[in-house]
Enzyme design. Structure first.
Site: not given
Length: 295
Positions: A110, A204, A269
């Protein structure tokens, strides 16, 4: 350079380079990590009382990361969670000192994408894009894939996805880079960003509208960052709305490269997210839905 394997008795340092860390999730994850036969040292920023959107000051977060890396007993530095803030501490890290300390494993995902790029570029090390312990996504499958990647990397050289499908068929070999799309776009123009030439790019994101995804892709395209790319591995787009417009957008903005591109590879995620080594050489087979990490 590939860091050494983690071994029983080694020490993993848990750090918080970005947002505040939920204490209950840390306590839930610690027995899992210790069950791998390692010592776990929890950084001060991980334990800090929540205050705003950062786990601690930039200086404190940079110091925690640096001290963990310089500790000779530590073989793996693991981000507890993402959020926001990794970029803010990059200029406060003494990368020369970290380089002199020798290779270690760094893992997370992330927002931690910014730190991956820094470790890859400044230290020349492979890193692990992985699920993080202090999140609800650190489930049994994700935890085991991270454990295997640390202790038995040769056992997980083939990363596959049962949910994937080819947007552009074919195979390609290159260096795995990328991660979170928002962080990649935000990193353009910084010393760590480099380029995607000769690379297989992971992408992503989470909680982004399709027009924002379009904007970030367009920025990567217009900057020239994607010139010479060899393939795309697209992960999860959790809470980004209907995925069909995102799928169409990927074909529209990235399909013209004519390189293999795989959709819904299952990382990011989402539960059961696999660990993927950034900086490693790999072969992508979009038709088979596999990423084969090379020796």
């Amino acid at each position: 350079m590939r860091p050494p394997e983690t071994r029983p008795g080694d020490t993993i340092a848990l750090v918080a380079p970005a947002g505040p860390v939920p204490a209950d999730l840390v306590e839930k994850a610690l027995p899992v990590l210790r069950g791998w036969g390692v010592e776990v040292r929890v950084g001060d920023c991980v334990r800090a009382a929540p205050s705003g959107y950062l786990s601690a000051s930039d200086e404190e977060r940079a110091a925690e990361f640096t001290q963990a890396w310089l500790d000779p007993a530590v073989t793996c530095v693991l981000a507890a969670r993402g959020g926001y803030g990794s970029q803010r501490m990059l200029d406060l890290v003494d990368w020369s000192a970290l380089g002199a300390a020798g290779p270690k494993t760094f893992a997370g995902s992330s927002d931690v994408t910014a730190l991956h790029r820094a470790v890859n570029v400044h230290l020349g090390l492979e890193t692990l894009f992985s699920a993080m312990p202090a999140t609800t996504l650190f489930d049994a499958v994700a935890a085991e894939h991270l454990r295997s990647s640390l202790f038995e990397p040769d056992a997980v050289r083939t990363i596959s996805s049962s949910t994937s499908s080819p947007l552009v068929p074919g195979t390609a070999t290159g260096t795995i880079i990328g991660g979170n799309l928002a962080l990649l776009a935000a990193g353009l123009g910084t010393p760590e960003q480099g380029s995607a030439r000769d690379a297989i790019v992971l992408l992503e994101d989470v909680t982004e509208n399709v027009y924002r995804i379009d904007r970030m892709l367009t920025q990567l395209l217009r900057s020239g960052w994607l010139d010479g790319v060899r393939g795309f591995v697209l992960g999860s787009w959790e809470s980004c709305g209907d995925t069909e417009p995102i799928r169409s957008l990927m074909l529209d903005r990235l399909g013209s490269f004519g390189v293999p591109m795989v959709w819904e590879f299952g990382f990011g995620h989402v539960p059961a997210s696999p660990t993927i080594p950034l900086g490693a050489q790999a072969t992508l087979d979009a038709d088979a839905g596999t990423l084969q990490v090379l020796p």
